[in-house]
Design a protein around this motif. Sequence first.
Motif, PDB file in Angstrom:
ATOM      1  N   PHE A  31       0.810  -1.215   0.000  1.00 41.78           N
ATOM      2  CA  PHE A  31       0.000   0.000   0.000  1.00 41.78           C
ATOM      3  C   PHE A  31       0.848   1.272   0.000  1.00 41.78           C
ATOM      4  CE2 PHE A  31      -2.407  -3.381   2.085  1.00 41.78           C
ATOM      5  CZ  PHE A  31      -3.525  -3.419   1.270  1.00 41.78           C
ATOM      6  N   THR A  32       0.396   2.265  -0.772  1.00 39.85           N
ATOM      7  CA  THR A  32       1.061   3.565  -0.796  1.00 39.85           C
ATOM      8  C   THR A  32       0.818   4.283   0.539  1.00 39.85           C
ATOM      9  OG1 THR A  32      -0.855   4.743  -1.671  1.00 39.85           O
ATOM     10  CG2 THR A  32       0.678   3.767  -3.291  1.00 39.85           C
ATOM     11  N   ILE A  71       4.180  -5.975 -12.753  1.00 38.22           N
ATOM     12  CA  ILE A  71       3.336  -5.021 -12.028  1.00 38.22           C
ATOM     13  C   ILE A  71       3.588  -5.186 -10.530  1.00 38.22           C
ATOM     14  CG2 ILE A  71       0.972  -4.393 -11.385  1.00 38.22           C
ATOM     15  CD1 ILE A  71       0.091  -4.932 -14.175  1.00 38.22           C
ATOM     16  N   ALA A  72       3.875  -4.088  -9.875  1.00 38.77           N
ATOM     17  CA  ALA A  72       4.057  -4.088  -8.425  1.00 38.77           C
ATOM     18  C   ALA A  72       2.763  -3.615  -7.770  1.00 38.77           C
ATOM     19  CB  ALA A  72       5.211  -3.155  -8.052  1.00 38.77           C
ATOM     20  N   TRP A  73       2.549  -4.077  -6.548  1.00 36.83           N
ATOM     21  CA  TRP A  73       1.337  -3.693  -5.816  1.00 36.83           C
ATOM     22  C   TRP A  73       1.169  -2.171  -5.778  1.00 36.83           C
ATOM     23  CZ3 TRP A  73      -2.381  -6.932  -4.530  1.00 36.83           C
ATOM     24  CH2 TRP A  73      -2.090  -8.285  -4.381  1.00 36.83           C
ATOM     25  N   LYS A  74       2.262  -1.462  -5.533  1.00 32.60           N
ATOM     26  CA  LYS A  74       2.177  -0.018  -5.380  1.00 32.60           C
ATOM     27  C   LYS A  74       2.079   0.717  -6.722  1.00 32.60           C
ATOM     28  CE  LYS A  74       4.437   1.212  -1.185  1.00 32.60           C
ATOM     29  NZ  LYS A  74       5.710   1.473  -0.530  1.00 32.60           N
ATOM     30  N   ASP A  75       2.178  -0.029  -7.845  1.00 32.30           N
ATOM     31  CA  ASP A  75       1.949   0.572  -9.164  1.00 32.30           C
ATOM     32  C   ASP A  75       0.478   0.904  -9.376  1.00 32.30           C
ATOM     33  OD1 ASP A  75       4.617   0.414  -9.868  1.00 32.30           O
ATOM     34  OD2 ASP A  75       4.370  -1.307 -11.209  1.00 32.30           O
ATOM     35  N   VAL A  90      -2.361   4.691 -11.722  1.00 31.26           N
ATOM     36  CA  VAL A  90      -1.355   3.678 -12.035  1.00 31.26           C
ATOM     37  C   VAL A  90      -0.034   4.356 -12.366  1.00 31.26           C
ATOM     38  CG1 VAL A  90      -2.983   1.884 -12.762  1.00 31.26           C
ATOM     39  CG2 VAL A  90      -2.141   3.528 -14.440  1.00 31.26           C
ATOM     40  N   THR A  91       1.048   3.721 -11.963  1.00 30.26           N
ATOM     41  CA  THR A  91       2.399   4.199 -12.238  1.00 30.26           C
ATOM     42  C   THR A  91       3.235   3.000 -12.689  1.00 30.26           C
ATOM     43  OG1 THR A  91       3.052   3.863  -9.934  1.00 30.26           O
ATOM     44  CG2 THR A  91       2.262   6.066 -10.523  1.00 30.26           C
ATOM     45  N   GLY A  92       4.473   3.253 -13.011  1.00 30.02           N
ATOM     46  CA  GLY A  92       5.397   2.170 -13.329  1.00 30.02           C
ATOM     47  C   GLY A  92       4.904   1.277 -14.455  1.00 30.02           C
ATOM     48  N   TRP A  93       5.103  -0.022 -14.263  1.00 25.35           N
ATOM     49  CA  TRP A  93       4.752  -0.975 -15.299  1.00 25.35           C
ATOM     50  C   TRP A  93       3.247  -0.988 -15.565  1.00 25.35           C
ATOM     51  CZ3 TRP A  93       2.230  -5.101 -17.256  1.00 25.35           C
ATOM     52  CH2 TRP A  93       2.823  -5.731 -18.359  1.00 25.35           C
ATOM     53  N   ALA A  94       2.425  -0.750 -14.557  1.00 26.86           N
ATOM     54  CA  ALA A  94       0.967  -0.711 -14.763  1.00 26.86           C
ATOM     55  C   ALA A  94       0.594   0.425 -15.705  1.00 26.86           C
ATOM     56  CB  ALA A  94       0.236  -0.566 -13.427  1.00 26.86           C
ATOM     57  N   ALA A  95       1.234   1.570 -15.553  1.00 32.69           N
ATOM     58  CA  ALA A  95       0.973   2.699 -16.455  1.00 32.69           C
ATOM     59  C   ALA A  95       1.452   2.381 -17.864  1.00 32.69           C
ATOM     60  CB  ALA A  95       1.656   3.961 -15.937  1.00 32.69           C
TER      61      ALA A  95
END
Length: 138
Positions: A31-32, A71-75, A90-95
């Motif tokens: 979680f963020t 994809i990471a949980w915090k993505d 969404v950020t990172g790989w999810a974005a």
Amino acid sequence: MIIGIGSDLANIERIAATLDRFGDRFRNRVFTQVEQDKAANRADTPGTYAKRWAAKEACSKALGTGLRMGIAWKDMAVSNLETGQPVMQVTGWAAQRLAEMTPEGHQAIIHVTLTDDHPWAQAFVVIEAHPHNAPERA
């Protein structure tokens, strides 16, 4: 047009047991800080975490990957508008995955809804591709 849909059902008691067992290690991995702050300010802290867990699972399914492929949980992060409506960022790989699946000339919009009825928390995520030249929606 809809380009992705996902749902998930999480057991609040399972999330509560995980929080009890792993504490900050679990919270910080999944979680963020915004999500943790939201949960800390809610009477039903485990239920708040369970809904966000379900939303992340549902979002990963809507992205067509599940929780694999980087994809990471915090993505994937849930926050709330002033009205209380949940929204997914969404950020990172999810974005990156979202950009890949969005047709040219379109903007992706992630819709999320959360609910719970102890001991269950549920989330639905729908990803819409909205044409850039279409009228703005509220």
